[in-house]
Motif scaffolding. Structure first.
Motif, PDB file in Angstrom:
ATOM      1  N   UNK A 106       4.413  -3.485  -8.009  1.00  0.00           N
ATOM      2  CA  UNK A 106       4.225  -2.033  -8.119  1.00  0.00           C
ATOM      3  C   UNK A 106       2.962  -1.505  -7.409  1.00  0.00           C
ATOM      4  N   UNK A 107       1.793  -2.164  -7.549  1.00  0.00           N
ATOM      5  CA  UNK A 107       0.623  -1.619  -6.849  1.00  0.00           C
ATOM      6  C   UNK A 107       0.830  -1.535  -5.332  1.00  0.00           C
ATOM      7  N   UNK A 108       1.510  -2.561  -4.775  1.00  0.00           N
ATOM      8  CA  UNK A 108       1.789  -2.531  -3.338  1.00  0.00           C
ATOM      9  C   UNK A 108       2.792  -1.428  -3.000  1.00  0.00           C
ATOM     10  N   UNK A 109       3.806  -1.256  -3.861  1.00  0.00           N
ATOM     11  CA  UNK A 109       4.805  -0.204  -3.640  1.00  0.00           C
ATOM     12  C   UNK A 109       4.124   1.174  -3.640  1.00  0.00           C
ATOM     13  N   UNK A 137       9.597   9.025   0.961  1.00  0.00           N
ATOM     14  CA  UNK A 137       8.465   8.079   0.995  1.00  0.00           C
ATOM     15  C   UNK A 137       8.615   7.055  -0.144  1.00  0.00           C
ATOM     16  N   UNK A 138       8.979   7.556  -1.326  1.00  0.00           N
ATOM     17  CA  UNK A 138       9.174   6.667  -2.482  1.00  0.00           C
ATOM     18  C   UNK A 138      10.386   5.755  -2.271  1.00  0.00           C
ATOM     19  N   UNK A 169       9.667  -2.849  -1.745  1.00  0.00           N
ATOM     20  CA  UNK A 169       9.333  -3.630  -2.941  1.00  0.00           C
ATOM     21  C   UNK A 169      10.479  -4.540  -3.342  1.00  0.00           C
ATOM     22  N   UNK A 170      11.709  -4.010  -3.256  1.00  0.00           N
ATOM     23  CA  UNK A 170      12.883  -4.825  -3.588  1.00  0.00           C
ATOM     24  C   UNK A 170      13.031  -5.972  -2.595  1.00  0.00           C
ATOM     25  N   UNK A 200      12.782   1.702  -9.966  1.00  0.00           N
ATOM     26  CA  UNK A 200      13.594   1.772  -8.751  1.00  0.00           C
ATOM     27  C   UNK A 200      13.689   0.410  -8.068  1.00  0.00           C
ATOM     28  N   UNK A 201      12.572  -0.306  -8.016  1.00  0.00           N
ATOM     29  CA  UNK A 201      12.574  -1.653  -7.430  1.00  0.00           C
ATOM     30  C   UNK A 201      13.511  -2.559  -8.239  1.00  0.00           C
TER      31      UNK A 201
END
Ligand SMILES: [Zn+2]
Ligand SMILES: [Zn+2]
Length: 436
Positions: A36-39, A137-138, A145-146, A417-418
């Motif tokens: 998550x932090x990277x996403x 963007x998200x 991330x996935x 979402x990931x």
């Protein structure tokens, strides 16, 4: 281990009751949280540098670089700036596709976020602000991330996962881009996925997944009308043919088609006239007036019926004034975004587990906006679902909608979402492997 799980394992069928978490879900959840932090960092980087449709150079370069870092086979420059990554799993099996869109909108951002866009670009003859006011963007960050999580789990994947990063979702397909062009340039070939999944952020409880089986987003036809009368002085309308008053009558009559001529039980529809171009001067009634708008429908029968009535209304009213009417059909209409009901039913338990339980997976009515994900679904079964991203403590109704200058994404929802991408891809491939 519970008895029903053991029996299910022995029988080779689904190993969890609907919505109940398995140890695999716990692992996916932990990996998604760790990513998550990277996403969030990717999302902010993309957000601060938004790019209009068919101009997604920086975003595509970021995506391609990250996919290569993961060791994937990567194709770039598809349909202008599209990127496709292929992850081959450690076991034999089928192919599934996950899709995210990458483009931003000509909107002046007013969120006040520290990473808000201040970018302007030339669009045609004028300069416009650009912002990620639709959340793409998200979408891009969550799919990256996935890709990271599924790469970590590669050995256990029965088959391959195709990651489709698509440009130009917001632009009309007639403008040479988007999903249609991605398909034409081979995004669904070599290898060919047998199902596709995608998601869109929208106002809603953060982390809740919303879905519809069947028609989930409307098909869209552009309406383009040119009325030709006879130009005259504004003080002497009787000396000409008044295309402006005729336009007003046509707009009024078109607004009555949905409410008075189409059966509401056949599904909702929308007819909107949004542009009207006539004279440049207040004392000239113009020879021609152009009207532009959209028709949104959820099935072909409603669309065909509405188009017949629109044409009849416009031509008959113009005729009654002695004017001429030209209606151009939309050569590139958006199809209905149609979630294959069988595939939707198959994936609901996985979506519920990704959301964190059945109470966080909500069946919701169709949306009258359109989405070019529909073009993939014309080729292969697909499911398109929604992720709630309202700010904490803000109700769905009070959340600025997509395309608003105040639209924001609650980043706490991105891990869901990931998880959703990872869970549906894995679950689909496992189901396919059991069928073989
Ligand atoms: Zn949008
Ligand atoms: Zn969008």
């Amino acid at each position: 281990m519970q008895t029903h799980i053991l029996i299910a394992l022995l029988a080779g069928i689904a190993v969890a009751p609907a919505g109940a978490a398995t140890s695999l879900d716990s692992e996916i959840s932990a990996r998604a949280q760790a990513t998550a932090p990277q996403v969030i960092a990717w999302r902010r980087q993309i957000h601060a540098d938004p790019e209009l449709s068919n101009e997604e150079e920086h975003t595509a370069a970021l995506v391609a670089g990250e996919l290569r870092n993961l060791g994937m086979e990567v194709q770039t420059g598809i349909a202008h700036h599209g990127v496709v990554g292929l992850l081959r799993g450690g076991k034999p099996g089928g192919v599934v596709a996950l899709r995210a869109d990458m483009d931003a909108l000509p909107v002046e951002e007013a969120t006040g976020l520290p990473f808000a866009s201040h970018k302007t670009v030339q669009l045609g003859s004028h300069v416009v602000h650009v912002a990620h006011a639709c959340g793409h963007d998200a979408h891009t960050a969550m799919l990256l991330g996935a890709a990271a999580v599924l790469t970590q789990m590669r050995q256990r994947i029965p088959g391959s996962v195709k990651f489709i990063f698509q440009p130009a979702e917001e632009d009309h397909p007639a403008n040479d881009g988007g999903a249609r062009l991605m398909i034409a340039r081979g995004a669904l070939a070599n290898p060919a996925p047998t199902a596709i999944f995608g998601l869109h952020v929208r106002p809603g409880t953060p982390g809740t997944i919303y879905y519809t089986s069947g028609a989930t987003m409307a098909g869209s036809d552009d309406i383009s009308i040119v009325l030709t009368g006879k130009q005259t002085h504004g003080a002497m309308p009787w000396a000409g043919i008044d295309t402006i008053t005729l336009s007003a009558q046509i707009i009024e009559a078109l607004n009555g088609i949905s409410s008075r001529q189409l059966d509401p039980s056949a599904g909702p529809n929308v007819i909107t006239i949004a542009t009207l171009r006539g004279s440049e001067r207040s004392n000239i009634i113009p020879e021609t007036v152009s009207l532009g708008g959209v028709l949104r429908t959820l099935n072909t029968a409603a669309r065909d019926s509405a188009l017949v009535r629109i044409r009849r209304t416009v031509t008959d009213l113009a005729d009654s004034w002695g004017a001429k009417a030209g209606l151009s059909p939309d050569d590139e209409p958006y199809p209905v975004t149609f979630n294959d009901p069988t595939l939707t039913a198959r994936m609901l338990p996985a979506l519920a587990r990704a959301a964190g339980g059945e109470s966080r997976l909500v069946s919701s009515p169709p949306v009258m906006a359109s989405e070019d994900f529909a073009f993939y679904q014309q080729k292969i079964p697909g499911v398109y679902f929604f992720l709630g991203i309202s700010p904490d403590g803000v109700s769905m109704d009070e959340t600025p909608p997509n395309h608003s200058p105040y639209f924001t994404v609650n980043e706490a929802a991105l891990a869901v979402g990931v998880k959703a991408h990872v869970t549906v891809a894995l679950n689909y491939l496992e189901q396919e492997a059991r069928r073989r």
